[in-house]
Design a protein around this motif. Structure first.
Motif, mmCIF file in Angstrom:
data_model
loop_
_atom_site.group_PDB
_atom_site.id
_atom_site.type_symbol
_atom_site.label_atom_id
_atom_site.label_comp_id
_atom_site.label_asym_id
_atom_site.label_seq_id
_atom_site.Cartn_x
_atom_site.Cartn_y
_atom_site.Cartn_z
ATOM 1 N N MET A 83 1.928 7.327 -5.068
ATOM 2 C CA MET A 83 1.306 8.043 -3.950
ATOM 3 C C MET A 83 2.063 7.772 -2.645
ATOM 4 S SD MET A 83 -0.908 10.266 -3.687
ATOM 5 C CE MET A 83 -1.770 10.152 -5.248
ATOM 6 N N SER A 84 2.547 6.526 -2.514
ATOM 7 C CA SER A 84 3.258 6.161 -1.267
ATOM 8 C C SER A 84 4.476 7.050 -1.045
ATOM 9 C CB SER A 84 3.708 4.703 -1.320
ATOM 10 O OG SER A 84 2.628 3.871 -1.639
ATOM 11 N N LYS A 85 5.088 7.486 -2.148
ATOM 12 C CA LYS A 85 6.287 8.324 -2.024
ATOM 13 C C LYS A 85 5.999 9.667 -1.366
ATOM 14 C CE LYS A 85 8.797 6.649 -6.010
ATOM 15 N NZ LYS A 85 9.121 6.935 -7.397
ATOM 16 N N THR A 86 4.714 10.039 -1.327
ATOM 17 C CA THR A 86 4.386 11.337 -0.707
ATOM 18 C C THR A 86 4.283 11.211 0.816
ATOM 19 O OG1 THR A 86 1.982 10.986 -0.796
ATOM 20 C CG2 THR A 86 3.014 11.965 -2.757
ATOM 21 N N ILE A 87 4.352 9.973 1.291
ATOM 22 C CA ILE A 87 4.231 9.744 2.737
ATOM 23 C C ILE A 87 5.548 10.095 3.441
ATOM 24 C CG2 ILE A 87 3.911 7.912 4.488
ATOM 25 C CD1 ILE A 87 1.337 8.698 2.962
ATOM 26 N N THR A 88 5.423 10.615 4.646
ATOM 27 C CA THR A 88 6.641 10.892 5.426
ATOM 28 C C THR A 88 6.688 9.972 6.643
ATOM 29 O OG1 THR A 88 5.465 12.619 6.636
ATOM 30 C CG2 THR A 88 6.831 13.327 4.765
ATOM 31 N N LEU A 89 7.892 9.636 7.056
ATOM 32 C CA LEU A 89 8.106 8.832 8.267
ATOM 33 C C LEU A 89 8.086 9.798 9.446
ATOM 34 C CD1 LEU A 89 11.229 6.882 6.939
ATOM 35 C CD2 LEU A 89 8.801 6.441 6.462
#
Ligand code: FES
Length: 451
Positions: free
Chosen positions: A401-407
């Motif tokens: 799920m963390s991989k779906t986060i954007t900076l």
């Protein structure tokens, strides 16, 4: 896997997928399109002063020998024996006019050319190549202020790589007659994180200084108090800048920023008077005339009043120019360069190079070395904070799920040229911002999308 760079970097929203920090395929493309194509910092010429001196370094994952030949010229060559691929040089540093491979004995000069092999008649029997084709693979070398840069790219002149950043970087690296001296061998340690985590921070991230490093302010370790630094943050005011090549700098108003050390006013003062009141780190009063000799009038004026202090050179160099005047009013501080050398998608080698002016007195050099070690050294107060944070970002980049986060780069104000500013680049005056870090990502995007 069909993902494009535009899926990872959203130029409309100014966001970058956290996936970029943990992707093997992307890492391989970075090695080819960035690290094999741009200039990389390997060290300083004062590390290898004598003919035959050498140090072993890495250009990303390619191990290289940096050596000085009999004529004094510096060479950078791949530390891979063309016979069966063994490391030709196995020592970290030393002096040798010839490097002999321990596997079958092929030998090479300090300029990389092939000397010969033992039992040469047999070893070279049936050789389809001439001796001149059996040397070590050479990289292109450029010395800038004594800093040793190398690249595998024949088509990128160093001047083009520096671009408009030269005006500012000269103020740090090319300002005295004898130039810089590297103080001891570089400090190194390996961190479990992708190279871009420290890399994008080197794009002049000012906000993290105010939060991640706040304890240093509160503890009085960096001088001043939490009130004077965090809340009113005089050290955050100045002019940030970036160039299309991805180099960035934060130029801080000297009289404002360094009030915590010395309460000075530049009002009505000449450039020379400003330099005497608040000399730049490492510049003793004796060295001030040399600044006028080696730099242009505009460069000296900037160095005296709003000097470049922190920033980076793309892709993986951090510049830290730390002000810490001595109680006797002399010049001190620290000048460190870090390189973040990729060692796989999830590992980076942190290399810390420490400098002083070669012509500075020994006690100033000693102070600069100590200041750099306690602040930006591998166990320094500043870097302990960073070295705790970066691996945690890396760990997060693995979660499904963390991989779906954007900076998110939200503190973007756009560039604007302050009146009377002489240097080039895109300029972002006022309080620190995200613009320079976004410029770092745009340089990354540019190189990654070039065929
Ligand atoms: Fe170097 Fe054989 S691998 S001599």
């Amino acid at each position: 896997d069909g993902t494009t760079i535009d899926d990872l970097i959203d130029r409309d929203m100014n966001e970058v997928s956290l996936r970029v920090m943990n992707d093997k395929e992307l890492y391989e493309v970075e090695m080819e399109r960035i690290f094999a194509r741009t200039w990389l910092l390997l060290g300083h010429e004062t590390e290898i002063p004598k003919a035959g001196d050498y140090v072993m370094r890495d250009m990303a994952e390619d191990n290289v020998i940096v050596s000085r030949d009999r004529s004094g010229e510096i060479h950078v060559m791949l530390n891979v024996c063309p016979h069966r691929g063994m490391k030709v040089c196995t020592a970290e540093a030393g002096n040798a006019h010839a490097h002999r491979c321990i596997y079958h004995g092929w030998a090479f000069r300090a300029d990389g050319s092939f000397i010969g092999a033992p039992i040469e008649k047999e070893q070279m029997h049936g050789n389809k190549r001439g001796k001149d084709e059996l040397g070590l693979k050479k990289a292109k070398v450029h010395l800038y202020g004594g800093l040793i840069f190398a690249t595998w790219n024949e088509d990128l002149p160093f001047e083009e790589y520096l671009g408009d950043a030269k005006f500012y970087l000269d103020q740090l690296f090319c300002r005295t007659d004898s130039g810089l001296e590297m103080l001891g061998p570089p400090q190194r340690f390996v961190l479990p994180c992708n190279w871009k985590i420290p890399g994008e921070q080197s794009g002049s991230d000012g906000f993290h200084t105010l939060t991640l490093h706040r304890s240093l302010m509160e503890g009085g370790i960096m001088g001043g108090t939490a009130e004077s630094i965090y809340d009113t943050a005089p050290g955050m005011y100045g002019v940030d800048l970036s160039v299309p090549q991805g180099h960035t700098l934060r130029c801080l108003e000297a009289a404002q920023t360094f009030k915590m050390f010395a309460d000075v006013s530049f009002e009505g003062k000449s450039v020379e008077e400003c330099l005497h009141l608040l000399p730049p780190p490492g510049i003793t009063k004796d060295l001030i005339p040399q600044l006028f000799k080696n730099l242009s009038e505009d460069q000296v004026k900037q160095l005296a009043t709003i000097p470049p202090q922190v920033g980076g050179m793309f892709p993986n160099i951090l510049i830290a120019f730390i002000f810490a005047p001595r109680a006797d009013g002399g010049a001190s501080g620290a000048l460190s360069l870090h390189t973040y050398v990729p060692k796989g998608p999830d590992r980076v080698e942190f290399v810390n190079f420490i400098f002083a002016e070669k012509d500075a007195p020994e006690d100033v050099k000693r102070d600069m070395l100590q200041n750099a070690i306690w602040s930006t050294g591998t166990s320094g107060t500043i870097e302990q904070d960073d070295a705790d944070t970066w691996p945690q970002i890396m760990r997060n980049s693995r979660g499904h799920m963390s991989k779906t986060i954007t900076l998110k780069y939200q503190a973007l104000h756009g560039h604007e040229r302050p009146e009377g500013w002489v240097g080039g680049g895109d300029l972002y005056p006022g309080f620190t911002k995200d613009d320079t870090q976004w410029a770092w990502w745009m340089a990354y995007y540019d190189l990654m999308t070039r065929a």
